[in-house]
Design an enzyme around this catalytic site. Structure first.
Site, mmCIF file in Angstrom:
data_model
loop_
_atom_site.group_PDB
_atom_site.id
_atom_site.type_symbol
_atom_site.label_atom_id
_atom_site.label_comp_id
_atom_site.label_asym_id
_atom_site.label_seq_id
_atom_site.Cartn_x
_atom_site.Cartn_y
_atom_site.Cartn_z
ATOM 1 N N ALA A 124 0.840 -1.058 -0.079
ATOM 2 C CA ALA A 124 -0.057 0.058 0.059
ATOM 3 C C ALA A 124 0.975 1.170 -0.045
ATOM 4 O O ALA A 124 1.212 1.747 1.120
ATOM 5 C CB ALA A 124 -1.161 0.024 1.177
ATOM 6 N N LEU A 125 1.177 1.505 -1.229
ATOM 7 C CA LEU A 125 2.128 2.829 -1.364
ATOM 8 C C LEU A 125 1.277 4.041 -2.026
ATOM 9 O O LEU A 125 1.344 5.048 -1.549
ATOM 10 C CB LEU A 125 3.500 2.392 -2.269
ATOM 11 C CG LEU A 125 4.206 3.505 -2.591
ATOM 12 C CD1 LEU A 125 5.143 4.231 -1.206
ATOM 13 C CD2 LEU A 125 5.407 3.109 -3.392
ATOM 14 N N GLU A 127 -1.282 6.400 -3.451
ATOM 15 C CA GLU A 127 -2.363 7.103 -2.984
ATOM 16 C C GLU A 127 -3.302 7.761 -4.055
ATOM 17 O O GLU A 127 -2.565 7.932 -5.215
ATOM 18 C CB GLU A 127 -1.783 8.305 -2.205
ATOM 19 C CG GLU A 127 -1.158 7.433 -0.877
ATOM 20 C CD GLU A 127 -0.745 8.450 0.412
ATOM 21 O OE1 GLU A 127 -0.313 8.138 1.332
ATOM 22 O OE2 GLU A 127 -0.692 9.859 0.007
ATOM 23 N N ILE A 157 -4.148 -0.737 -5.138
ATOM 24 C CA ILE A 157 -3.644 -1.614 -4.454
ATOM 25 C C ILE A 157 -4.084 -3.039 -4.812
ATOM 26 O O ILE A 157 -5.160 -3.668 -4.449
ATOM 27 C CB ILE A 157 -3.783 -1.378 -2.954
ATOM 28 C CG1 ILE A 157 -3.467 0.279 -2.696
ATOM 29 C CG2 ILE A 157 -3.065 -2.146 -2.143
ATOM 30 C CD1 ILE A 157 -2.351 0.627 -2.891
ATOM 31 N N ASP A 240 12.589 -2.463 -6.806
ATOM 32 C CA ASP A 240 13.685 -3.042 -7.410
ATOM 33 C C ASP A 240 13.205 -4.524 -7.774
ATOM 34 O O ASP A 240 13.464 -4.951 -8.769
ATOM 35 C CB ASP A 240 14.925 -2.922 -6.527
ATOM 36 C CG ASP A 240 15.681 -1.815 -7.190
ATOM 37 O OD1 ASP A 240 15.563 -1.362 -8.176
ATOM 38 O OD2 ASP A 240 16.797 -1.838 -6.573
ATOM 39 N N GLY A 242 10.175 -5.985 -7.528
ATOM 40 C CA GLY A 242 8.816 -5.842 -8.152
ATOM 41 C C GLY A 242 9.008 -5.705 -9.817
ATOM 42 O O GLY A 242 8.167 -6.153 -10.544
ATOM 43 N N GLN A 336 -3.157 -8.014 -34.554
ATOM 44 C CA GLN A 336 -3.198 -7.460 -36.040
ATOM 45 C C GLN A 336 -3.000 -8.781 -36.896
ATOM 46 O O GLN A 336 -3.536 -9.105 -37.859
ATOM 47 C CB GLN A 336 -2.057 -6.576 -36.454
ATOM 48 C CG GLN A 336 -2.231 -5.826 -37.655
ATOM 49 C CD GLN A 336 -3.449 -4.855 -37.666
ATOM 50 O OE1 GLN A 336 -3.826 -4.440 -36.946
ATOM 51 N NE2 GLN A 336 -3.563 -4.433 -39.017
ATOM 52 N N GLY A 340 -9.553 -10.045 -37.245
ATOM 53 C CA GLY A 340 -10.806 -10.126 -36.498
ATOM 54 C C GLY A 340 -10.683 -11.032 -35.320
ATOM 55 O O GLY A 340 -11.394 -10.840 -34.333
ATOM 56 N N GLU A 363 4.392 -0.071 -10.936
ATOM 57 C CA GLU A 363 5.803 -0.118 -10.425
ATOM 58 C C GLU A 363 6.703 1.014 -10.868
ATOM 59 O O GLU A 363 8.120 0.491 -11.173
ATOM 60 C CB GLU A 363 6.295 -1.559 -10.871
ATOM 61 C CG GLU A 363 5.592 -2.806 -10.466
ATOM 62 C CD GLU A 363 5.492 -3.216 -9.354
ATOM 63 O OE1 GLU A 363 6.358 -2.862 -8.472
ATOM 64 O OE2 GLU A 363 4.494 -4.004 -8.890
#
Length: 386
Positions: A124-125, A127, A157, A240, A242, A336, A340, A363
């Site tokens: 949880a970094l 915000e 998060i 680093d 992650g 591509q 379709g 990250e």
């Protein structure tokens, strides 16, 4: 650096490939269609040793080197980026922080439960108003008897709704700026921790993503990771690792898109011949192959530097930048090639295209990676203009 894989690494890759093909891939499309976070699959990956792959065996991890870990994450990412997210968050963002910064008591308490899948963790970094400017935390931690009271909000998060422990970053003294940031191992089983699912995502539909309100959340002194003021460095340690796992997962996406496009192009006929016989289709496949190989080698270099104890922040950023951008490009080309047919989820390239777009954002965005690389190249910090 020796490019040859050891017998052990070959076995690790083969085992991960079989697991990805037999367990992860068959459920990936339905999980994505139903926006289903597959808790049972997370448990299966834990049984394989993938949650805590680089954690020492004494704490319940698999004790893998980083290059082996990269091989595992590539195979998981090749099957499903949502499953890869679980591995990356628990192993790279949460467990590696505890291994490096935790006390012995914290390691004994948290790591075995995270590695076994008994607990999931989240990082949880970010915000609502704090993304690339990670040091500018608005969440506040106030000292009280026996611990800390934390108030604020977190955004985007991964695993935030299902985590038992949240690695929460908060500012203890705004005047100290990044030197006042602290990291806390927060127990999510308390009323003040209020996660909410984020809906309407472009991709990663089978991944849990939360916004989190923190209302007088309590963390004891024993739940402080490192010292007050270490929080920013704790976050950078996790990122680093992650970024390495994201890059490895992106290589897996590239490989899947290349494999699927090659298969489709050799089977699909137009004008009486397989479309793989047309020069422009072969040109697309050739460039997809080049980007895939280049991304993999950059990931291997970063892993080798980590395993040999050498500085690797710049090389990890290079791997993350190139592999994520390559995966976006390769998945787009894969659609591509499929025409379709690639625009619907009958083929995995459609899901890969949606899932991988976010890898250039989290990250550290591609632009942040370029600033990190540029700083290393010039010795001038352009990250924060003077």
């Amino acid at each position: 650096m020796d490019f040859a894989l050891t017998d052990e690494q070959l076995l690790i890759r083969e085992t991960a490939r079989d697991f990805a093909d037999q367990v992860i891939a068959p459920r990936a499309r339905e999980n994505a269609r139903n926006h289903h976070f597959d808790l049972e699959l997370a448990g299966r990956m834990a049984e394989q040793g993938y949650l805590g792959a680089v954690v020492p065996r004494e704490y319940g991890g698999a004790g893998l080197d980083y290059r082996s870990y990269g091989l595992v994450v590539e195979e998981v990412g090749r099957a499903d980026s949502s499953a890869r997210t679980v591995v990356s968050v628990v192993t790279s963002l949460v467990c590696t922080a505890i291994v490096k910064w935790g006390t012995e008591e914290q390691k004994q308490l948290y790591l075995p439960k995270l590695c076994s899948g008994e607990w999931l963790g989240c990082f949880a970094l970010t915000e609502p108003d704090t993304g690339s400017d990670a040091a500018n935390q608005k969440t506040r931690a106030t000292k009280v008897d026996g611990g800390w009271r934390i108030n604020g909000a977190k955004m985007w998060i991964s695993l935030g709704n299902v985590a038992k422990v949240a690695l929460v970053f908060a500012q203890t003294d705004p005047d100290l700026k990044h030197k006042g940031v602290a990291a806390f191992l927060v127990d999510t089983d308390q009323d003040g921790y209020q996660p909410s699912p984020i809906h309407g995502k472009m991709g990663l539909h089978a991944s849990d993503t939360a916004s989190i309100a923190l209302d007088d959340v309590f963390a004891s002194d024993d739940q402080l990771l490192g010292q007050v003021g270490d929080g920013f460095r704790v976050a950078m340690t996790s990122l680093d690792s992650g970024r390495f796992s994201v890059a490895a997962g992106c290589v897996g996406v590239c490989q899947s898109c290349l494999d699927e496009s090659t298969r489709y192009a050799t089977e699909r006929e137009q004008f009486g011949r397989p479309i793989a016989a047309f020069q422009l289709v072969q040109a697309m496949l050739a460039e997809m192959r080049v980007k895939t190989d280049a991304a993999r080698l950059l990931v291997w270099r970063a892993g080798w530097l980590k395993d040999t104890g050498q500085p690797n922040t710049t090389e990890t950023s290079i791997a993350k930048l190139f592999a994520s951008e390559a995966a976006v490009w390769v998945s787009n080309e894969a659609i591509q090639v499929h025409g379709g047919a690639g625009y619907v989820d009958d083929h995995p390239v459609e899901r890969h295209f949606r899932d991988v777009r976010v890898t250039t954002l989290y990250e550290g965005t591609s632009q942040i990676q370029k600033l990190i690389i540029g700083r290393a190249q010039t010795g001038i910090n352009a990250l924060v203009p003077s």
